[in-house]
Motif scaffolding. Sequence first.
Motif, PDB file in Angstrom:
ATOM      1  N   ALA A  33       0.830  -1.254   0.089  1.00  0.00           N
ATOM      2  CA  ALA A  33       0.002  -0.115  -0.007  1.00  0.00           C
ATOM      3  C   ALA A  33       1.041   1.233  -0.178  1.00  0.00           C
ATOM      4  N   LEU A  34       1.816   1.229   0.807  1.00  0.00           N
ATOM      5  CA  LEU A  34       2.918   2.396   0.971  1.00  0.00           C
ATOM      6  C   LEU A  34       3.609   2.770  -0.256  1.00  0.00           C
ATOM      7  N   PHE A  35       4.098   1.678  -0.700  1.00  0.00           N
ATOM      8  CA  PHE A  35       5.235   1.875  -1.822  1.00  0.00           C
ATOM      9  C   PHE A  35       4.696   1.486  -3.088  1.00  0.00           C
ATOM     10  N   THR A  36       3.630   0.897  -3.335  1.00  0.00           N
ATOM     11  CA  THR A  36       3.168   0.658  -4.560  1.00  0.00           C
ATOM     12  C   THR A  36       1.775   1.534  -4.834  1.00  0.00           C
ATOM     13  N   ILE A  37       0.879   1.273  -4.203  1.00  0.00           N
ATOM     14  CA  ILE A  37      -0.697   1.897  -4.240  1.00  0.00           C
ATOM     15  C   ILE A  37      -0.319   3.226  -4.305  1.00  0.00           C
ATOM     16  N   VAL A  38       0.059   3.691  -3.098  1.00  0.00           N
ATOM     17  CA  VAL A  38      -0.065   5.176  -2.923  1.00  0.00           C
ATOM     18  C   VAL A  38       0.780   5.716  -4.168  1.00  0.00           C
ATOM     19  N   PRO A  39       1.858   5.575  -4.371  1.00  0.00           N
ATOM     20  CA  PRO A  39       2.751   6.027  -5.574  1.00  0.00           C
ATOM     21  C   PRO A  39       1.990   5.988  -6.638  1.00  0.00           C
ATOM     22  N   VAL A  40       1.421   4.862  -7.316  1.00  0.00           N
ATOM     23  CA  VAL A  40       0.613   4.725  -8.439  1.00  0.00           C
ATOM     24  C   VAL A  40      -0.469   5.768  -8.511  1.00  0.00           C
ATOM     25  N   VAL A  41      -1.260   5.974  -7.273  1.00  0.00           N
ATOM     26  CA  VAL A  41      -2.268   6.951  -7.245  1.00  0.00           C
ATOM     27  C   VAL A  41      -1.816   8.250  -7.149  1.00  0.00           C
ATOM     28  N   LEU A  42      -0.740   8.530  -6.531  1.00  0.00           N
ATOM     29  CA  LEU A  42       0.065   9.893  -6.473  1.00  0.00           C
ATOM     30  C   LEU A  42       0.472  10.327  -7.813  1.00  0.00           C
ATOM     31  N   SER A  43       0.997   9.213  -8.626  1.00  0.00           N
ATOM     32  CA  SER A  43       1.614   9.476  -9.757  1.00  0.00           C
ATOM     33  C   SER A  43       0.369   9.875 -10.937  1.00  0.00           C
TER      34      SER A  43
ATOM     35  N   THR B 143       0.354  -5.488  -9.488  1.00  0.00           N
ATOM     36  CA  THR B 143       1.340  -4.390  -9.061  1.00  0.00           C
ATOM     37  C   THR B 143       2.722  -4.750  -9.927  1.00  0.00           C
ATOM     38  N   LEU B 144       2.875  -5.952 -10.323  1.00  0.00           N
ATOM     39  CA  LEU B 144       4.133  -6.210 -10.937  1.00  0.00           C
ATOM     40  C   LEU B 144       4.132  -5.696 -12.472  1.00  0.00           C
ATOM     41  N   MET B 145       3.028  -5.220 -12.757  1.00  0.00           N
ATOM     42  CA  MET B 145       2.924  -4.762 -14.067  1.00  0.00           C
ATOM     43  C   MET B 145       3.678  -3.326 -14.190  1.00  0.00           C
ATOM     44  N   VAL B 146       3.578  -2.659 -12.953  1.00  0.00           N
ATOM     45  CA  VAL B 146       4.063  -1.322 -12.927  1.00  0.00           C
ATOM     46  C   VAL B 146       5.273  -0.965 -13.061  1.00  0.00           C
ATOM     47  N   PRO B 147       5.900  -0.559 -14.178  1.00  0.00           N
ATOM     48  CA  PRO B 147       7.371  -0.370 -14.127  1.00  0.00           C
ATOM     49  C   PRO B 147       7.930   0.507 -12.672  1.00  0.00           C
ATOM     50  N   ILE B 153       9.073   8.694  -9.722  1.00  0.00           N
ATOM     51  CA  ILE B 153       8.662   9.878  -9.477  1.00  0.00           C
ATOM     52  C   ILE B 153       7.829  10.435  -8.187  1.00  0.00           C
ATOM     53  N   PRO B 154       6.584   9.546  -8.121  1.00  0.00           N
ATOM     54  CA  PRO B 154       6.004   9.562  -6.773  1.00  0.00           C
ATOM     55  C   PRO B 154       6.613   9.157  -5.514  1.00  0.00           C
ATOM     56  N   MET B 155       7.452   8.031  -5.992  1.00  0.00           N
ATOM     57  CA  MET B 155       8.280   7.430  -4.565  1.00  0.00           C
ATOM     58  C   MET B 155       8.895   8.601  -4.062  1.00  0.00           C
ATOM     59  N   PHE B 156       9.660   9.329  -4.879  1.00  0.00           N
ATOM     60  CA  PHE B 156      10.541  10.400  -4.366  1.00  0.00           C
ATOM     61  C   PHE B 156       9.612  11.367  -3.623  1.00  0.00           C
TER      62      PHE B 156
END
Lengths: 302, 306
Positions: A33-43, B143-147, B153-156
């Motif tokens: 949730a923290l490191f994939t779902i949130v970033p995807v939505v945020l992106s 989620t494996l599909m997301v490169p 960018i959002p992770m930063f």
Amino acid sequence: MTITTAPRRRRSFAKDEARQALGFASPALVGLALFTIVPVVLSIVMSFFDWPTFGERTFNGGANYARLFEDPNFLPALRNTLVFTVLYVPVSIALSLALALGLGPRIRGRGALRVLFFIPVVTPMVANVLVWKMLLQPQGLFNGLAQTWFGAELPNFLADRQWAMIMVVVMSVWQGLGYNMLIFSAALEQLPESVVEAARIDGARGLRMIWSVMIPMISPAIFFATIMTMITSLQVFVQPQMLTGGGPGNATMPLVMWIYNQGFKFQDLGLAAAGAWILFALIIIITALQFGAQKKWVHYEH
Amino acid sequence: MSTDTVIDRPAPLDATEHVEPERRTGREPATRGSRVRTAIGHVVIYLAAAVFMLPLVYAFFSALKPNGDMFAMPPSLFGSEIRWSNFAEVFAYGPFWTYIFNSLFVAVAGTAVVLVVSATAGYAFGRLRWKGRDAVFVLFLATLMVPAEVLVIPMFQVMQWFGWVDTFQALIFPFAFTAFGTFLMRQFFRGIPFELEEAARVDGAGPIRSFLQIILPLSTSAIAVLAVFTFLSFWNSYLWPLIVTVDYAAHGTLPVGLASFSGLTGTRWDLQMAASIISMIPTTILVIALQKHLVKGIAMAGLGGR
């Protein structure tokens, strides 16, 4: 399903189990949730904003996506990524398949050879690139040998628009060869001996054996390797970044480098996020096309 | 399987008798033609391997040259002297030990996190029954599909919110929760007979106990494969550390350090080659040590596509 059809006396048991399962899965769920779902939505959100690294954010509708196509480097980067993929994937797959077939069970020193071809795969990419950068210098080994042996002057590989991309591809093929080779080796070792033998009895030899028996039998592995190789090559970054810096001009700048530059050099995270979504869409479309085409050439046993 | 391939045709009966003697190994009789072909095959493969290794061999010898001999004409393997001191000078030139330590720390810690998270989640998805399990698992796989490039960018931004920019946490956690490990462990755990666990459960062992004492000990090979691939991916990752690290001298990992080192040294190709060779040593040793398990591992991870 299993829970509702379970016998009555098992119900409290099942409730226990569900609670414990949540305990087991929670680190993964929280992390995801923290490191994939949130970033995807945020992106997605970011791609619709003017979103500088520091400072005011403002909603701009789809302006980022429109700006992409006005950016002088975006379309060239998109083209470079596609050119790289089109050049890299077939060469890499064909060579690693040839190697895996060549490294069949009868070759002496097979284990050592496998290690050899696998070393660049696990070596830090930056180190590999530095080595190639040295070789490709105008005074480097390749041009040096050409001049000494043949008196021929080779082009300045990394400074020439066409050659720079070719060298990025060559270096990448060298770097990645061992991985697919190992996948194909694993698939070839699982071939049922009886089938190979039956084909041999029928008179299949050499190239005919490879083309009509072995390749169809391992076509699921080839399909898998092609998909994965294509996805990673659409994401190419380190090789051009270190080898050519994306140059000369923008001749070898791929999409990921463009994204990196927009986001972390020019501090325009919103535009970078929009570019990243274009890349993602590209990956999905190309992967879907491949899955669509697999019926024509991939053979499954079941 | 398509019907036009040779495979589907049954072998003629009379032919079977002919080949009976070689059946064990499937080896063709050693006629002169086949011996020549085998010899040619050997030569081609060994030549290919030699050409393939040339860049690394040349890099190694270049690391031993004085910098002035690097691009001498005609090119030669050896310079005017053999300078082992280049390897020592790398460490004097930049915080190279720090890069190695950082890489090691991040890779080991990252691998530990991945193993714990993947094994526990794999157990929950593979061997425990709960409502919504399959739906959540599909979400995992999606989620494996997301490169990674979409995520950085959002992770930063998330790292800025956490105040984690330029920390070890930022190097370890963001990419330690990938669905791949969970998927791998789940597949492996499902292959273990359920009776083994049932018996322990009837005797009163809870899931934690049967996970620790039955499932994990039976899964060492899967855990080892996951550990190796995770370690390598942390050890070699470049894009994310490049983005999230500010002070390379303090938190730089080896790839980032190596890249910045080549900027620092400018024209010192001798040092750049020495540094590159040094950075290749640990992974090369790892691959040699695990040589036998590599193919098995790739096949087991289902990466063979079968």
